[in-house]
Design a protein around this motif. Structure first.
Motif, PDB file in Angstrom:
ATOM      1  N   LYS A  16       0.834  -1.204   0.000  1.00 17.46           N
ATOM      2  CA  LYS A  16       0.000   0.000   0.000  1.00 17.46           C
ATOM      3  C   LYS A  16       0.868   1.253   0.000  1.00 17.46           C
ATOM      4  O   LYS A  16       0.610   2.208  -0.753  1.00 17.46           O
ATOM      5  N   THR A  19       2.599   1.750  -3.362  1.00 22.27           N
ATOM      6  CA  THR A  19       1.639   2.150  -4.390  1.00 22.27           C
ATOM      7  C   THR A  19       1.237   3.610  -4.246  1.00 22.27           C
ATOM      8  O   THR A  19       1.152   4.345  -5.238  1.00 22.27           O
ATOM      9  N   GLU A  20       0.987   4.035  -3.014  1.00 16.16           N
ATOM     10  CA  GLU A  20       0.459   5.384  -2.784  1.00 16.16           C
ATOM     11  C   GLU A  20       1.536   6.464  -2.758  1.00 16.16           C
ATOM     12  O   GLU A  20       1.270   7.618  -3.115  1.00 16.16           O
ATOM     13  N   TYR A  61       5.021  -7.600  -8.259  1.00 17.48           N
ATOM     14  CA  TYR A  61       5.206  -6.160  -8.120  1.00 17.48           C
ATOM     15  C   TYR A  61       6.547  -5.758  -8.735  1.00 17.48           C
ATOM     16  O   TYR A  61       7.569  -6.409  -8.478  1.00 17.48           O
ATOM     17  N   LEU A  75       7.875   1.852  -6.655  1.00 18.03           N
ATOM     18  CA  LEU A  75       7.079   1.013  -7.551  1.00 18.03           C
ATOM     19  C   LEU A  75       7.266   1.547  -8.966  1.00 18.03           C
ATOM     20  O   LEU A  75       6.857   2.671  -9.282  1.00 18.03           O
ATOM     21  N   ARG A  78       2.783   0.308 -13.012  1.00 17.88           N
ATOM     22  CA  ARG A  78       1.419   0.132 -12.485  1.00 17.88           C
ATOM     23  C   ARG A  78       0.507  -0.310 -13.612  1.00 17.88           C
ATOM     24  O   ARG A  78       0.901  -0.365 -14.779  1.00 17.88           O
ATOM     25  N   GLN A 113      -4.896   5.469  -9.052  1.00 21.48           N
ATOM     26  CA  GLN A 113      -4.119   4.592  -9.919  1.00 21.48           C
ATOM     27  C   GLN A 113      -2.674   5.057 -10.062  1.00 21.48           C
ATOM     28  O   GLN A 113      -1.859   4.369 -10.675  1.00 21.48           O
ATOM     29  N   SER A 115       0.704   7.470  -7.961  1.00 22.39           N
ATOM     30  CA  SER A 115       1.178   7.854  -6.633  1.00 22.39           C
ATOM     31  C   SER A 115       0.535   9.170  -6.201  1.00 22.39           C
ATOM     32  O   SER A 115       0.025   9.925  -7.029  1.00 22.39           O
TER      33      SER A 115
END
Length: 328
Positions: A16, A19-20, A61, A75, A78, A113, A115
């Motif tokens: 999480k 991703t964020e 990932y 990351l 995506r 979808q 950052s």
């Protein structure tokens, strides 16, 4: 010793955060991940972070380690790239049939979808308030019902409205319900349309989805399968102007050379074109004759002329004559 209650969620929290908060310009170090986990009541050590990153990579990932004093993990890829999300946001912003409220909700979901740093950049480009948007908040319900009707092979009924001078919804046919067989949802001229079979008229028709109210399923099966099978949807959208139907005719248009791109954009690359003289081309296209078609011609001024059939040219001249008369 028994594990802490949230210890099993450790991998989820790391995924999480990556991703964020991370992208190719923003990394996170192992110590910062440890602090983030501890803030969420999850114990972690540096070695366990390395193992967890490796596990996430094995799962699929795309996590990259960046070396250097400000290095760390980010990351790298995506489901949607930033440019793709920007494109989708632009489509939502410019779509007239999506209400202002729903546009903001969809854009918020799209921002997830990418950052948070990229989402902040997206937010600075979002302008929804002053856009020309529909006021019908029921459009998503209408779309759901139409798709359900198509899947179940049944008809639908609904009321249809126009706007009056006071900007209030005024039901057509004094509120009488339309009953049709839905076959397709299509997009044209920034609006969403239902293509459906009207049994009474015995033809395929189209209706603005954002002008539908109180739509519901009927028990009776759809009609018009043969009419829909014979319908060329792509060709239909090229023949109609603003989804206003009319009698279909093959027209020849004498155009200035500078309009070649305009003609191809309107009728598609399959449109028949040939040189007429050094300054003009001759185009042949199938068109549904309507005031909207004549309006398109008028917008191009004296650089385009209807060569044939003569009755279409005469009808166009009458259209222009009535416009001129209204100014006298």
């Amino acid at each position: 010793m028994p594990k802490a209650p949230k210890q099993k969620q450790k991998l989820l929290y790391i995924a999480k955060y990556l991703t964020e908060h991370t992208d190719e310009h923003h990394c996170v170090s192992a110590p910062k991940l440890i602090a983030y986990l501890q803030a969420n009541d999850i114990k972690a050590e540096r070695k366990s972070i390395y193992d967890d990153i490796a596990t996430l990579c094995d799962f699929g990932y795309d996590i990259v380690r960046q070396e250097g004093p400000k290095g760390g993990y980010f990351l790298a890829s995506r489901d949607f790239e930033l440019a793709e999300v920007k494109l989708l946001v632009d489509l939502v912003q410019s779509s007239k049939f999506i209400t202002t409220k729903k546009s903001r909700e969809l854009i918020k979901k799209l921002e997830r979808q990418v950052s948070r740093n990229d989402a902040t950049a997206l937010q600075r480009q979002v302008v929804v308030a002053d856009r020309n948007k529909t006021a019908n908040e029921n459009i998503y319900y209408s779309v759901d019902v139409i798709y359900e009707a198509i899947a179940k092979n049944v008809r639908v009924r609904y009321q249809y409205f126009d706007w009056d001078v006071n900007k209030q919804m005024k039901l057509r046919k004094e509120g009488t319900y339309y009953e049709v067989s839905p076959w397709l949802l299509t997009w044209d001229d920034e609006n969403y349309y239902l293509v459906a079979y009207d049994e009474t008229a015995g033809i395929m028709k189209h209706y603005r989805v954002d002008k539908m109210l109180h739509i519901e399923l009927l028990d009776s099966q759809r009609q018009g399968a043969e009419a829909f099978a014979a319908m060329d949807v792509a060709a239909f959208s090229k023949k109609t102007f603003g989804m206003f139907a009319g009698q279909e005719k093959t027209v020849r248009l004498l155009c200035d050379n500078t309009l070649t791109g305009v003609v191809v954009d309107r009728f598609g690359q399959q449109v028949a074109l040939r040189s007429y003289d050094e300054a003009h081309i001759l185009a042949r296209a199938d068109v549904q004759i309507s005031p909207q078609f004549f309006g398109w011609l008028a917008g191009l001024g004296n650089k385009i002329r209807v060569e044939s059939p003569q009755e279409v040219a005469d009808e166009y001249k009458e259209y222009l004559r009535k416009i001129l008369e209204s100014y006298q």
